[in-house]
Structures are given as structure tokens and as C-alpha cells.
Design a protein around this motif. Structure first.
Motif, PDB file in Angstrom:
ATOM      1  N   ARG A 155       0.822  -1.210   0.000  1.00 57.91           N
ATOM      2  CA  ARG A 155       0.000   0.000   0.000  1.00 57.91           C
ATOM      3  C   ARG A 155       0.860   1.267   0.000  1.00 57.91           C
ATOM      4  NH1 ARG A 155      -2.772  -0.880   4.383  1.00 57.91           N
ATOM      5  NH2 ARG A 155      -1.359   0.358   5.649  1.00 57.91           N
ATOM      6  N   GLY A 156       1.885   1.287   0.850  1.00 58.22           N
ATOM      7  CA  GLY A 156       2.737   2.477   0.928  1.00 58.22           C
ATOM      8  C   GLY A 156       3.394   2.787  -0.405  1.00 58.22           C
ATOM      9  N   MET A 157       3.865   1.738  -1.098  1.00 59.99           N
ATOM     10  CA  MET A 157       4.514   1.941  -2.385  1.00 59.99           C
ATOM     11  C   MET A 157       3.522   2.480  -3.414  1.00 59.99           C
ATOM     12  SD  MET A 157       6.492  -0.789  -4.854  1.00 59.99           S
ATOM     13  CE  MET A 157       4.973  -1.573  -5.395  1.00 59.99           C
ATOM     14  N   LEU A 158       2.312   1.903  -3.436  1.00 63.60           N
ATOM     15  CA  LEU A 158       1.326   2.324  -4.434  1.00 63.60           C
ATOM     16  C   LEU A 158       0.832   3.741  -4.177  1.00 63.60           C
ATOM     17  CD1 LEU A 158      -0.764  -0.938  -4.986  1.00 63.60           C
ATOM     18  CD2 LEU A 158       1.027   0.024  -6.433  1.00 63.60           C
ATOM     19  N   VAL A 159       0.611   4.095  -2.905  1.00 64.85           N
ATOM     20  CA  VAL A 159       0.199   5.471  -2.613  1.00 64.85           C
ATOM     21  C   VAL A 159       1.336   6.440  -2.943  1.00 64.85           C
ATOM     22  CG1 VAL A 159      -0.563   7.078  -0.812  1.00 64.85           C
ATOM     23  CG2 VAL A 159      -1.472   4.753  -0.859  1.00 64.85           C
ATOM     24  N   SER A 160       2.580   5.994  -2.766  1.00 63.40           N
ATOM     25  CA  SER A 160       3.723   6.843  -3.116  1.00 63.40           C
ATOM     26  C   SER A 160       3.759   7.153  -4.609  1.00 63.40           C
ATOM     27  CB  SER A 160       5.038   6.161  -2.706  1.00 63.40           C
ATOM     28  OG  SER A 160       5.136   6.051  -1.306  1.00 63.40           O
ATOM     29  N   TRP A 161       3.233   6.237  -5.421  1.00 61.75           N
ATOM     30  CA  TRP A 161       3.165   6.508  -6.857  1.00 61.75           C
ATOM     31  C   TRP A 161       2.287   7.721  -7.150  1.00 61.75           C
ATOM     32  CZ3 TRP A 161       6.384   5.199 -10.421  1.00 61.75           C
ATOM     33  CH2 TRP A 161       7.091   4.005 -10.342  1.00 61.75           C
ATOM     34  N   ASN A 162       1.325   7.994  -6.250  1.00 65.37           N
ATOM     35  CA  ASN A 162       0.497   9.187  -6.431  1.00 65.37           C
ATOM     36  C   ASN A 162       1.349  10.445  -6.323  1.00 65.37           C
ATOM     37  OD1 ASN A 162      -2.304  10.364  -6.646  1.00 65.37           O
ATOM     38  ND2 ASN A 162      -1.691  11.285  -4.717  1.00 65.37           N
ATOM     39  N   GLN A 163       2.268  10.471  -5.346  1.00 61.12           N
ATOM     40  CA  GLN A 163       3.174  11.618  -5.224  1.00 61.12           C
ATOM     41  C   GLN A 163       4.126  11.684  -6.413  1.00 61.12           C
ATOM     42  OE1 GLN A 163       3.294  14.166  -3.347  1.00 61.12           O
ATOM     43  NE2 GLN A 163       5.318  15.020  -3.805  1.00 61.12           N
ATOM     44  N   PHE A 164       4.588  10.516  -6.875  1.00 63.98           N
ATOM     45  CA  PHE A 164       5.423  10.497  -8.077  1.00 63.98           C
ATOM     46  C   PHE A 164       4.669  11.152  -9.232  1.00 63.98           C
ATOM     47  CE2 PHE A 164       6.602   8.595 -12.128  1.00 63.98           C
ATOM     48  CZ  PHE A 164       7.990   8.740 -12.124  1.00 63.98           C
ATOM     49  N   ALA A 165       3.374  10.828  -9.356  1.00 62.45           N
ATOM     50  CA  ALA A 165       2.573  11.402 -10.432  1.00 62.45           C
ATOM     51  C   ALA A 165       2.427  12.914 -10.271  1.00 62.45           C
ATOM     52  CB  ALA A 165       1.195  10.743 -10.469  1.00 62.45           C
TER      53      ALA A 165
END
Length: 493
Positions: A155-165
Motif C-alpha cells: 500500500r505504501g509503495m502504491l500510494v507513493s506513486w500518487n506523489q510520483f505522479a
């Protein structure tokens, strides 16, 4: 029953997360587009005959989208709870699209094209506020959506992709603005306030047309997002909250496999026995931590840098500030990936604390060196250290924690409050940066330069202490574990 059904489909999970992540890209795109457009926009409205477009007016125009962000984030909990996560994101996409076209052509239907007036300035700001509402909704609901569909171990990695975006969206718009500008130039300081015909010829196109294309370019990703979000499912946790257990189980099975889906569904139902609880059911500390994570993410001053990057680099004497701004965007992307690939290994707290200290080092470096002849490259390096440290810590990790620390039954309202405080803090920091930066105790001194970044550096140190003492580590915990964690903290007082 095939193996994919038994184990779940990673491709399915990634596809729906990537669509949701587009909302983060639009978030970054919308908030950073002003960096390339604001000088041309200022020169355009400065030619108005019926009012004086002052620096205060321009500061408001540059930050007006943030008013919408506050509104959007404040109503996000209501919409997410009553419309659902998916429909709320569709609304956000439509608002992005309307704002892009309206900001490009604020004269549409009601005003004479190319004639700046007081009412046109109000209409332009209206469209920017509309886009800001979309940003506010996306900023709260995209991480919530991803957090609610993602398995706890990633979950942490996938939510971090939101910040990457978000950062990728900022980088994209830096490039888009750079290419739109082409051989044309931003207006010089001495151009501001002159009539169009008197402005430097190479800057005239930027003043009349260039800023319009920059804002209008957002219509492409906005339209794509609004369309694609129609094809993703609603989150299982929201479906359980409205009694759609079968639909929720079907989505959980696609993501996690059939056996695990039943277990997760039961865990969700156990925490959804009471569909609505008061915000303070789990104690004031729970809400306070969420709010302060949001406040510190902005109070460290990062958006003052992101919004005004070309202007700051120009003040440092750089020949082409847009090139250095694009380079900063690339650095930001790189260090956001550090968070994406380490958040599940190192945890949330270590990244936040180390990032805070790195930001403090960079901010103090800028405070000491800015404006001193021969130290320009050291100033630029300090600014990049400051920005990079934010990108692997407070940028992505704040969104991860906000998406996961609140119990299921209060998540919609609690996230809305936390994100609203984030945008209020953003507005305060963004609107106060220029007056603080330009403060002088005596004529020609650099008081404002070192005071502003010195203040940001001190806030970074305080942020590190706050995380160390009060923020819980949530690595590896399920969203349903949050209820027990906060109840235990409340009981052990």
C-alpha cells in the motif's frame, strides 16, 4: 478456478491504480502551470485601463487556485462518503477540464478577446478556483482510493506513486511551458506595466497568447482522466459501507484472490459495524497527527520554491531560469522514486525524519549563501538539496500516512479535514513567500532572503521532532489495524 482468481491479478490492480494516479498528475500539472504563465499573465493584466493590477492582485491571481483547493478538500469527505470515491474523482476530472479551457479563454461568451479588464481578472480567477476545487478533491480522494484498493504489504509503495505522479505532472508542465515558450521570451521587469506595443517584441507573444496555451494544455490530461476514471471500480471499503458486500468481494478477489478476499471482507465488515462514528471517537491525537502532517508538509516551504522556481533562479542571475527549473523537476522525480522503492523497506518515520534534516540543511544553505556574489552555484545546490530531500520524504510519505492512519469509519471526514489544513497552509506559505523574501531592514540588505529560508529550516527541524515523538509507524499494518492502534493509544493514556 484459475490461478489468477486464486492469487489475484497484479495487472488488474496496477491498471486501476494507474488511472487513479492520473489524478495526482493533474494535481501537479494544475498547481505548477502558473510557474511558467505568471509573468506573461501579470504583464497582460497590467495593461488594463479600468483598474490597477498591483503586486497584491498578482499574488492573489497566482494563488487563487489554492482557494479552490481548500474548498475542494473541505467537501471531499462529504462527496467521498455520499457519492463514493469513483464518482467524486469523475467530478474532479470535469472541474479540471472546465478550468483548463476557461483559464485559456476567460473572455468566452462574455468579454472582448484580448482586452484586460477588472471583470475579466475576476472571471480568470473564477476558472482557476474551479480547477483548484478539482485539485482539492483529487488530493484527498486519489490517495484514499489507492489506499483502499491496495493490499497492505504494498500500500505504501502504491500510494507513493500518487506523489510520483504529482511531481511528474509538475515536470511535464515545466517541459510543456518550456516548449510553448519556444523562441519567445518572458517579459522583463521593465516590460511590466507597459502597453502591449511597448513590450519587448520577443515577449509580446508570451503576454498576449503564450500564457493561454500553457493553461489550455491541461485540457488534454484532464479529459483523459475524466474518461478513464469511468472504467475503474469503486473501492471495496466504500462498497461495504453502503451494503454492497458482493461487489466488494468480487473486486477484492480480483486483486487478492478468492480465499484472501473473504478474510479481508470480514475484517472490513468488522470495522464497519457502525458506519459512522464521531471524528474524536479514537481520540484527538489521531486527528491532530493527521492535521499536523498536512501543516508541516506545507510549512517547510516547498511550494514557495515550486511555484516561483523560474523567478527565484532568475533573481540568482541565471541566464535561462526555465532550464534550471526543468533540471530541478528531473531531480525531484528521481528522489520521489527513492521513496516509492524504500517506503515498505525502511518505513514511514525514518524517511520523514531524514528528509526533514536534509531539508533543514538545504534551507540553511540557501539562507547563508543567497545573494552573495560567487556563491550562486552553492545557492542552487542548496536549493536542490532542499527540494530533493522533500521529494523522498514529506512529499510522498505524508500522503501515504493520511491515506492509512485513520480508521475506516472516520476516514472520509478525517482525510477531508487534514487535507483542508494542508491547502490552507499552502495558501499561507505561497502568498507570504514573496513579501517575506523581499523584506528589508535597511535599503539593499538581504534580510528577507536569509530570514525566509532560515525560518523554513527551523520548521524542518521542528517537523523532525514531531515525527519522532508523535507519528506512529504504519508499515505493514492493514487499514483495519488502525482502529485497534488508536483505541489502544486512547486506553493507555
Amino acid at each position: 478456478m484459475n490461478q489468477q482468481t486464486e492469487q489475484g491479478s497484479k495487472a488488474y490492480l496496477i491498471s486501476i491504480v494507474m488511472v487513479a494516479v492520473l489524478g495526482g498528475l493533474l494535481f501537479g500539472y494544475d498547481t505548477a502551470v502558473i510557474s511558467g504563465a505568471e509573468k506573461g499573465l501579470q504583464a497582460f493584466f497590467k495593461t488594463a485601463q479600468d483598474f490597477d493590477y498591483t503586486d497584491g492582485w498578482h499574488g492573489f491571481t497566482s494563488a487563487s487556485a489554492l482557494i479552490g483547493c481548500i474548498i475542494g478538500s473541505a467537501i471531499s469527505g462529504f462527496l467521498a462518503t455520499n457519492l463514493g470515491r469513483k464518482k467524486s474523482l469523475i467530478v474532479a476530472g470535469l472541474l479540471f477540464f472546465i478550468s483548463a479551457l476557461g483559464s485559456m479563454d476567460p473572455e468566452f461568451l462574455f468579454f472582448e478577446y484580448g482586452q484586460p479588464t477588472y471583470t475579466l481578472a475576476l472571471m480568470f480567477n473564477f476558472y482557476r478556483v474551479i480547477g483548484g476545487i478539482g485539485v482539492g478533491l483529487a488530493s484527498a480522494i486519489c490517495p484514499m482510493y489507492i489506499g483502499e484498493v491496495a493490499p497492505s504489504n504494498i500500500r505504501g509503495m502504491l500510494v507513493s506513486w500518487n506523489q510520483f505522479a504529482i511531481i511528474f505532472g509538475q515536470l511535464v508542465v515545466y517541459f510543456v511551458n518550456f516548449f510553448i515558450l519556444g523562441d519567445h521570451l518572458q517579459p522583463l521587469v521593465e516590460d511590466i506595466g507597459k502597453q502591449i506595443a511597448e513590450i519587448t517584441p520577443a515577449a509580446q507573444w508570451t503576454v498576449t497568447t503564450g500564457w493561454r496555451y500553457m493553461f489550455g494544455s491541461e485540457a488534454v490530461p484532464a479529459g483523459l482522466f475524466a474518461l478513464l476514471i469511468c472504467f475503474v471500480p469503486e473501492t471495496p471499503r466504500y462498497l461495504v459501507s453502503i451494503g454492497e458486500d458482493k461487489k466488494a468481494e468480487g473486486i477484492l478477489a480480483k486483486i487478492n484472490g478468492t480465499a484472501k478476499a473473504q478474510q479481508i471482507l470480514q475484517d472490513i465488515k468488522d470495522t464497519m459495524v457502525v458506519k459512522t462514528e464521531k471524528l474524536l471517537t479514537y481520540g484527538a491525537l489521531c486527528i491532530f497527527v493527521g492535521i499536523m502532517l498536512s501543516v508541516f508538509q506545507q510549512a517547510v516551504g516547498i511550494n514557495a520554491v515550486l511555484y516561483y522556481a523560474p523567478r527565484i533562479f532568475g533573481d540568482m542571475g541565471m541566464d535561462n531560469p526555465m532550464i534550471l527549473t526543468v533540471f530541478m523537476g528531473i531531480i525531484n522525480i528521481t528522489f520521489t522514486l527513492v521513496a516509492v522503492f524504500t517506503v515498505e523497506k525502511w518505513g514511514r518515520k525514518p524517511l520523514l525524519i531524514s528528509g526533514s534534516l536534509g531539508m533543514a540543511l538545504g534551507a540553511f544553505g540557501v539562507a547563508v549563501t543567497f545573494g552573495h556574489a560567487g556563491l550562486e552555484m552553492l545557492t542552487a545546490a542548496s536549493l536542490l538539496v532542499y527540494s530533493a530531500s522533500f521529494m523522498f520524504s514529506w512529499g510522498p510519505i505524508t500522503w501515504v500516512l493520511i491515506a492509512e492512519i485513520f480508521p475506516n469509519t472516520i476516514r472520509g471526514g478525517a482525510v477531508a479535514i487534514a487535507v483542508a489544513f494542508q491547502w490552507i497552509s499552502n495558501f499561507i506559505v505561497s502568498s507570504s513567500f514573496v513579501p517575506m523574501f523581499n523584506m528589508h531592514l535597511s535599503e539593499g540588505d538581504d534580510f528577507g532572503h536569509w530570514f525566509t529560508y532560515g525560518l523554513y529550516g527551523i520548521i524542518c527541524v521542528v517537523a523532525a521532532l514531531f515525527v519522532w515523538r508523535l507519528v506512529p509507524e504504519t508499515k505493514g499494518k492493514t487499514l483495519e489495524d488502525m482502529s485497534k492502534m488508536w483505541k489502544d493509544k486512547l486506553t493507555n493514556k
